[in-house]
Each structure stands twice: as structure tokens, then as C-alpha cells.
Write an enzyme that holds these catalytic residues in place. Structure first.
Site, mmCIF file in Angstrom:
data_model
loop_
_atom_site.group_PDB
_atom_site.id
_atom_site.type_symbol
_atom_site.label_atom_id
_atom_site.label_comp_id
_atom_site.label_asym_id
_atom_site.label_seq_id
_atom_site.Cartn_x
_atom_site.Cartn_y
_atom_site.Cartn_z
ATOM 1 N N LYS A 22 27.906 -26.639 -68.469
ATOM 2 C CA LYS A 22 27.034 -25.462 -68.408
ATOM 3 C C LYS A 22 26.367 -25.197 -69.751
ATOM 4 C CE LYS A 22 27.474 -20.393 -68.048
ATOM 5 N NZ LYS A 22 27.506 -19.998 -69.459
ATOM 6 N N ASN A 23 27.146 -25.188 -70.825
ATOM 7 C CA ASN A 23 26.592 -24.816 -72.126
ATOM 8 C C ASN A 23 25.592 -25.844 -72.641
ATOM 9 O OD1 ASN A 23 28.076 -22.469 -72.116
ATOM 10 N ND2 ASN A 23 29.756 -23.295 -73.335
ATOM 11 N N ASP A 121 27.969 -12.388 -70.156
ATOM 12 C CA ASP A 121 29.306 -11.812 -70.086
ATOM 13 C C ASP A 121 29.459 -10.612 -71.007
ATOM 14 O OD1 ASP A 121 30.338 -13.585 -68.257
ATOM 15 O OD2 ASP A 121 30.930 -15.033 -69.775
ATOM 16 N N ASP A 320 36.165 -20.421 -75.305
ATOM 17 C CA ASP A 320 36.038 -20.340 -73.849
ATOM 18 C C ASP A 320 37.299 -20.755 -73.105
ATOM 19 O OD1 ASP A 320 33.501 -19.337 -73.902
ATOM 20 O OD2 ASP A 320 32.486 -21.234 -73.550
ATOM 21 N N MET A 342 36.657 -14.403 -82.029
ATOM 22 C CA MET A 342 35.205 -14.292 -81.951
ATOM 23 C C MET A 342 34.708 -13.111 -81.112
ATOM 24 S SD MET A 342 34.198 -18.337 -81.772
ATOM 25 C CE MET A 342 32.444 -18.028 -81.903
#
EC number: 2.5.1.7
Length: 436
Positions: A22-23, A121, A320, A342
Site C-alpha cells: 500500500k505505502n 488515520d 505500522d 511516532m
């Protein structure tokens, strides 16, 4: 909103192939704006966030053709720049955080790029300063309409320069690189992100005619070129999904093989899960996880102190996957401190796990101490809601390991990052049903 009904406690078995990353997709799709020539990209994941970006490109005038599952061609030879100043764009761009990465290519090729404050998000502050400071360093003028939350940068021609990024932002680095490849002269970016997906972006741009050196390091040098051409590019498998399936196998005590994982691009992910006591075996380019019928035990440090798992810029552990690690630790033997550096809201989903019976002490917004139950006390199924993509898949994994039935509402959050999640899990024995 989609809802999932999960009957937990059933062991799974079989093979699962990770989707395209996805990224990476959100980055490389934006490169098509840098050239009027055709660009073909394969292994694109069929997920909400990526599909929204493809629709956004189409609305910009990019000619999009689907060639097969996960395969598309793009040609940006008739871009409609008036669209980026329209009300429709303000609405559609705000619905997708990845939309920020169209700004660099638009600025580089057309001299202007606009974007509404992007969504995504709700996991804490995710500032955009690095992106726009990079564009300003390249000679762009920045403006911000506070009333509409609308950002803009403009420049007749960008000029290469030296810059030291204030943070190794992956999307910030990607955006600046895409702007710099068409800038006049040489650009040096220090403290650049160097994730595999950023390396993929740089390699793709080089195949289009860019001149980027230092790929894979935190010091990138870019010689600007006048124009870029078309190319063909294949997206890597999604390392976050691979980590999710490792956690799934351990939590459900299942024998699972994860196919075609691109081991060389996984970094410390396998070793981090091994620290939790999970057995992983490399078979070619696959990961084999045996059924952990006797459970798994968290390692401690040499001096006997409690293990800490924290996120860090690449080659550190990706943030993630911290939600997955936290869930997996709830059924391990031993304790671990999870330190999410983060994002200050990403650990708040632990209240759902506590309701399921997990023993977790949320120390503060960034740290959680997990006391593993060692499968002596199973989690129990409950009604819950998915707050974001990564917490959502973590709760889904917890539900598949739990006693009884769980209902996960707001399942659209999971669909934003995971392709056909229910179908693929059913194929290996999961009892999951989608309720619309």
C-alpha cells in the site's frame, strides 16, 4: 460501514500471498504525473485508499486503463489543472492522506500544486511541514488558506539545492524527490528516508530517466533533468501485511506459509517477531510458520531486564507493525514494553484488548506494558469498532484467536489497507463473515 463477524478459536492452515505494498503504491502512482508518456504499474493492491488515489488521478485527466488484476497503465498527457482548484477536488483530496504526494509531481511539471488538508488515520499528529519546507527550499512559494484548509505551492522552475530534513519522513522524502527530479541543477537531501518503498520509487524514477544516486542511504543526490519518459514497474509485497500474517499464525497457533515475501526487503521484521518467541523458517522466498501448540516465550535482555520493542525510521522497526506486536504479546509467556514513539494516539485501541481479557498497562500515550497470558487464559469475543487500519487488523487477529464471537464494526478502516481480507482468511480456514 462494513462489519465483520468472527468466530474465534479455530486453527488456520494453508498458504497466503501478500498483496502489493500500500505505502509504495501511494508513492509510485503519483509519478505518472511527471511524464506525458505511458507508465505501466503491476501488483497494485485493490484497496480503498489506493483506489481513491487512482480515481483522483483519473479526475485530474490521467488516462487510466485496467490491464488485469492489479495491473494498470497511466498516461498523463492531458492533465486538467483546473480540477485541483475545484470544490470536488477539495472534497476528494481531503478524504485521502496519500493525496499529498501529487503536489511534488504537479509542482515540478506544471509549476503549481494544491492540496486540501488530507485525511487518513486518526493516530496522532502527522504534520506536513517536511513536504512544504522541501518545496520552499527548491524555490517554491507557499501559501495556505486557513479558512478552507487549502495548501498551495507555485514556482516557474524549481532549482536544486542542499537540504537537511528535520525528520526522515517517508512521504516527505518521496514528495521532495519527485519534485527535485525535474528541478534545475543538483539537489542533495540529507536525513532522507530510505525504506524499501522509497528505494522502489527512486529506482522507478531512474528507469524513467531521472538521475538519483545514494538510493538506500539517507543521503540522496539528484541531478535534475528536463523531462522523464514512461516505464514499467512492479510493486513489492506489503511488509505490513506480511507482519500481520506472522502475528495471525502465532496468535491462532496455526501452520501458515506466507508466499513470495521478498525476504531481502523485510529488514528487522523477522528478527523482531523471533524476539517474541515466534518460530519463522525461510523457505526460498517464503516464510513458514509452524503451529505454536506449546505457545511462545518473549526473550529478555542479557541482564534479565524486560524486552522493549520500539519503532524507528528504517532500518529500524516500522511503526505500522507495533499494533500487531502488541496483540501477539498478549498470549506470549513473559512481558514486553511497547514504545510507540511516532504517533501519540496509536495505542489507544488497547482498551478493546483489555475488554477481551488481555493484561495491558497503558503507561502513557506512547508506551504500553503487556503481560502475556501464555494461552492459559484465552481472550474472549466482544463487540468493538476499528479505529484505524493497523489497530483494525490487530483487533481482527485478536478476535480470530479468542473464545466466542466478536463483532468488529467500522470494518471499512481495515478495507482501506487490506485487500479482500475476509475472502483470503476464509481460504485458510477462518470463520469470518462480512455483514453489510
Amino acid at each position: 460501514m462494513g462489519t465483520f463477524r468472527i468466530e474465534g478459536g479455530a486453527p488456520l492452515k494453508g498458504e497466503i500471498t501478500p498483496q502489493g505494498a500500500k505505502n509504495e503504491a501511494l508513492q509510485v502512482l503519483c509519478t505518472v504525473l511527471l511524464t506525458p508518456e505511458k507508465v505501466t504499474i503491476t501488483n497494485i493492491p485493490d484497496i480503498i485508499d489506493v483506489n481513491k488515489l487512482i480515481a483522483l488521478l483519473s479526475n485530474l485527466g490521467v488516462k487510466v486503463q485496467k490491464l488485469g488484476h492489479g495491473a494498470y497503465s497511466f498516461q498523463a498527457d492531458e492533465v486538467n489543472l483546473s480540477y485541483i482548484e475545484s470544490e470536488a477536488f477539495k472534497k476528494e483530496g481531503a478524504a485521502l492522506r496519500g493525496s499529498i504526494m501529487i503536489v511534488g509531481p504537479l509542482l515540478a511539471r506544471f509549476g503549481k500544486g494544491y492540496i486540501p488538508k488530507p485525511g487518513g488515520d486518526k493516530i496522532g499528529r502527522r504534520r506536513l511541514d517536511t513536504h512544504f519546507e522541501g518545496f520552499i527550499n527548491l524555490g517554491a512559494k507557499f501559501r495556505y488558506n486557513e479558512e478552507d484548509h487549502f495548501y498551495g505551492v507555485e514556482a516557474e522552475r524549481l532549482k536544486g539545492t542542499y537540504m537537511l530534513l528535520d525528520e526522515a519522513s517517508v512521504t516527505g522524502t518521496a514528495n521532495i524527490v519527485m519534485a527535485a527530479v525535474l528541478a534545475e541543477g543538483k539537489t542533495t537531501i540529507y536525513n532522507a528516508a530510505c525504506e524499501p518503498y522509497l528505494q522502489q520509487l527512486c529506482n522507478m524514477l531512474n528507469s524513467m530517466g531521472a538521475k538519483i544516486t545514494g538510493v538506500g542511504s539517507n543521503l540522496l543526490e539528484i541531478e535534475g533533468v528536463d523531462s522523464l519518459g514512461g516505464c514499467e514497474h512492479r510493486i513489492l509485497p506489503d511488509m505490513i501485511e506480511i507482519g500481520s500474517w506472522i502475528g495471525l499464525a502465532a496468535m491462532t497457533q496455526s501452520e501458515i506459509t506466507i508466499k513470495n515475501v521478498s525476504w531481502d526487503n523485510l529488514g528487522v521484521i523477522p528478527s523482531t517477531f523471533r524476539k517474541l518467541g515466534i518460530t519463522l523458517e525461510r523457505r526460498g522466498d517464503d516464510i513458514y510458520i509452524p503451529a505454536h501448540t506449546e505457545g511462545y516465550e518473549i526473550q529478555s535482555y542479557i541482564d534479565g531486564s524486560i524486552l522493549t520493542i520500539a519503532d524507528a525510521p528504517w532500518p529500524g522497526f516500522t511503526p505500522d507493525l507495533l499494533s500487531i506486536v502488541l496483540v501477539v504479546a498478549t498470549q506470549a509467556r513473559g512481558s514486553v514494553l511497547i514504545h510507540q514513539k511516532m504517533f501519540e494516539s496509536r495505542l489507544f485501541f488497547t482498551d478493546r484488548l483489555i475488554d477481551m481479557g488481555a493484561q495491558i498497562i497503558l503507561c502513557d500515550p506512547h508506551r504500553a506494558n503487556v503481560i502475556g497470558l501464555g494461552f492459559k487464559s484465552k481472550l474472549r469475543g466482544i463487540l468493538m469498532s476499528s479505529p484505524d487500519i493497523r489497530a483494525g487488523i490487530s483487533l481482527l487477529i485478536a478476535a480470530l484467536s479468542a473464545k466466542g464471537v466478536s463483532i468488529i464494526q467500522n470494518g471499512d478502516q481495515i478495507d482501506r489497507g487490506y485487500e479482500r481480507i475476509d475472502e483470503r482468511l476464509k481460504a485458510i480456514g477462518a470463520k469470518i463473515t462480512r455483514i453489510d
